[in-house]
Design a protein around this motif. Sequence first.
Motif, PDB file in Angstrom:
ATOM      1  N   GLY A  74       1.532 -35.180 -28.338  1.00 33.09           N
ATOM      2  CA  GLY A  74       1.562 -36.633 -28.342  1.00 33.09           C
ATOM      3  C   GLY A  74       1.365 -37.257 -29.702  1.00 33.09           C
ATOM      4  N   ASN A  76      -0.525 -35.847 -32.074  1.00 26.87           N
ATOM      5  CA  ASN A  76      -1.814 -35.440 -32.641  1.00 26.87           C
ATOM      6  C   ASN A  76      -1.697 -34.378 -33.724  1.00 26.87           C
ATOM      7  OD1 ASN A  76      -3.106 -37.221 -30.975  1.00 26.87           O
ATOM      8  ND2 ASN A  76      -3.873 -35.685 -29.544  1.00 26.87           N
ATOM      9  N   GLY A  98       0.408 -45.369 -29.208  1.00 26.79           N
ATOM     10  CA  GLY A  98       0.019 -44.178 -28.457  1.00 26.79           C
ATOM     11  C   GLY A  98      -0.878 -43.261 -29.243  1.00 26.79           C
ATOM     12  N   THR A  99      -0.488 -42.920 -30.484  1.00 30.66           N
ATOM     13  CA  THR A  99      -1.274 -41.977 -31.271  1.00 30.66           C
ATOM     14  C   THR A  99      -2.566 -42.588 -31.789  1.00 30.66           C
ATOM     15  OG1 THR A  99       0.060 -42.544 -33.226  1.00 30.66           O
ATOM     16  CG2 THR A  99       0.713 -40.599 -31.992  1.00 30.66           C
ATOM     17  N   ASN A 103      -4.311 -42.192 -27.453  1.00 33.15           N
ATOM     18  CA  ASN A 103      -4.700 -40.781 -27.480  1.00 33.15           C
ATOM     19  C   ASN A 103      -6.212 -40.562 -27.572  1.00 33.15           C
ATOM     20  OD1 ASN A 103      -2.003 -40.233 -27.328  1.00 33.15           O
ATOM     21  ND2 ASN A 103      -1.869 -39.028 -29.207  1.00 33.15           N
ATOM     22  N   MET A 107      -7.612 -38.140 -24.645  1.00 33.79           N
ATOM     23  CA  MET A 107      -7.543 -36.737 -25.049  1.00 33.79           C
ATOM     24  C   MET A 107      -8.766 -36.334 -25.854  1.00 33.79           C
ATOM     25  SD  MET A 107      -3.614 -36.419 -26.419  1.00 33.79           S
ATOM     26  CE  MET A 107      -2.215 -36.984 -25.442  1.00 33.79           C
ATOM     27  N   MET A 109      -9.725 -34.743 -29.101  1.00 34.95           N
ATOM     28  CA  MET A 109      -8.958 -34.618 -30.329  1.00 34.95           C
ATOM     29  C   MET A 109      -9.787 -34.056 -31.480  1.00 34.95           C
ATOM     30  SD  MET A 109      -7.025 -38.294 -30.023  1.00 34.95           S
ATOM     31  CE  MET A 109      -6.450 -38.202 -31.709  1.00 34.95           C
ATOM     32  N   GLY A 163       0.456 -41.541 -23.156  1.00 37.07           N
ATOM     33  CA  GLY A 163      -0.141 -42.624 -23.918  1.00 37.07           C
ATOM     34  C   GLY A 163       0.828 -43.431 -24.755  1.00 37.07           C
ATOM     35  N   SER A 185       7.158 -35.789 -18.968  1.00 40.90           N
ATOM     36  CA  SER A 185       6.852 -35.927 -20.391  1.00 40.90           C
ATOM     37  C   SER A 185       7.797 -35.092 -21.248  1.00 40.90           C
ATOM     38  CB  SER A 185       5.410 -35.495 -20.653  1.00 40.90           C
ATOM     39  OG  SER A 185       5.070 -35.683 -22.006  1.00 40.90           O
TER      40      SER A 185
END
Length: 325
Positions: A74, A76, A98-99, A103, A107, A109, A163, A185
Motif C-alpha cells: 500500500g 509503505n 492513503g499512504t 495506512n 496497519m 508500520m 486505504g 486489491s
Amino acid sequence: MTLPLPRRGLLAAAAGLPLARPALAQDVFPNRPVRIVVGFTPGGATDIAVRAFGPRMGEILGQPVVVENRPGAGGNIAMEAVARSAPDGHTLLLGTIGTLVINPMVMRMPVDPQRDLVPVSIAVDLFNILVVPMDRPWRGVAELVAAAKAAPGRLSWGHSGIGASPHLSGLMLDRLAGIETIGVSYRGGAQVAGDLLAGRLDYSFATAPSVMQFVETGRLRALAVPTAQRSRLLPGVPTVAEGGVPGFDVASWYAITAPRGTPDPVVARLAEAMREALADAEVTANLNRNGLEPMATTPAQFAAAWAAERAKWEPVVRAGGLRVE
C-alpha cells in the motif's frame, strides 16, 4: 613590502584549503539528481502525476528528477525507503492520503509518516471516477446499487490498495447504500483498469488518470464522481450523491514529502520548484488531460491539509473497524 609567512604557517594555510571546498559543495542544493519514489506501479495515477511535473521541476532545479517505482504494501515500501534515506532533499516521496493518512491508522508500520517525514508541497488534486465495463447494463448509480442489492456478495470492484481513495470510496458506497460487495486489491491503478477492460470486475472508483482515456474513447462507462461537486474536467458526469446516495464525498491529493531532518532551506527550495513547475502551461495541460489539477502549496499549507485529512478519516476508520495485520 610583504613578508613571507613562516613555513609552518604556509602548511597550515594550505591544509585548510581542501577542507573548505567540500563544505561549500555540500551547501549547494541540489548537487546530483533528485529521486522521487512512487509507491505504486508504473502507469497508475501517482506515476502519471509525477512524470508530468518531474521533468519541468528538474529543469528549474538544474538537476534531473528521476522517478523510481517501488510498489508494495500500500505504498509503505516506498515510504520506508524514503524515510530511512539521507535527509538532504535528494530523495523524496510522492505520498497519497492513503499512504500518509490511512495506512498508519490501519496497519502496523516500520515508520510513522508524521514522525519520519516532513511536508514539502501538495502536488495535485485528483478525483476518482465510478466506472463500469461497457458490457454491464448500468447507466447510473441507482441501477448499480439495485443490482448489488439483488445479488448480495456477488458484484466485485477493484482498488489500488488498502486505504487508498478508491478503496475508501468503495467501502463508503457499501455503507451508505446498504450493499454487500467484494473488494479486490491490486498493486496499482493500471492493473485495475486492465481487469475492468477485460470485464473481470464489475466496477471501480478508479483514479481518473488510470481510466480517463478509456472513458473518453468509450471503452469504459463513467457513472459518477465521488466528490461533493462535479469535476470541471468531466462536467457531464454526476456525483454519487446526485445518483441517489446522499452524503457521499471522497476527494484526494498527491503530495511530496522529504525525510525528517531535511534542512528548511532545502524544503523551501523544493516547494518553490514545484510551484514553478506546476504553474507551467504545458505541465497543467498534461495533468488536466489525465484528470489531475495542479495544487501547489507551501509546506505549512500542506501540513494543515495533512492534519485535516487525519481528523476527517480517523473516526470513519475507527467506526468501520478497518485493520490490516
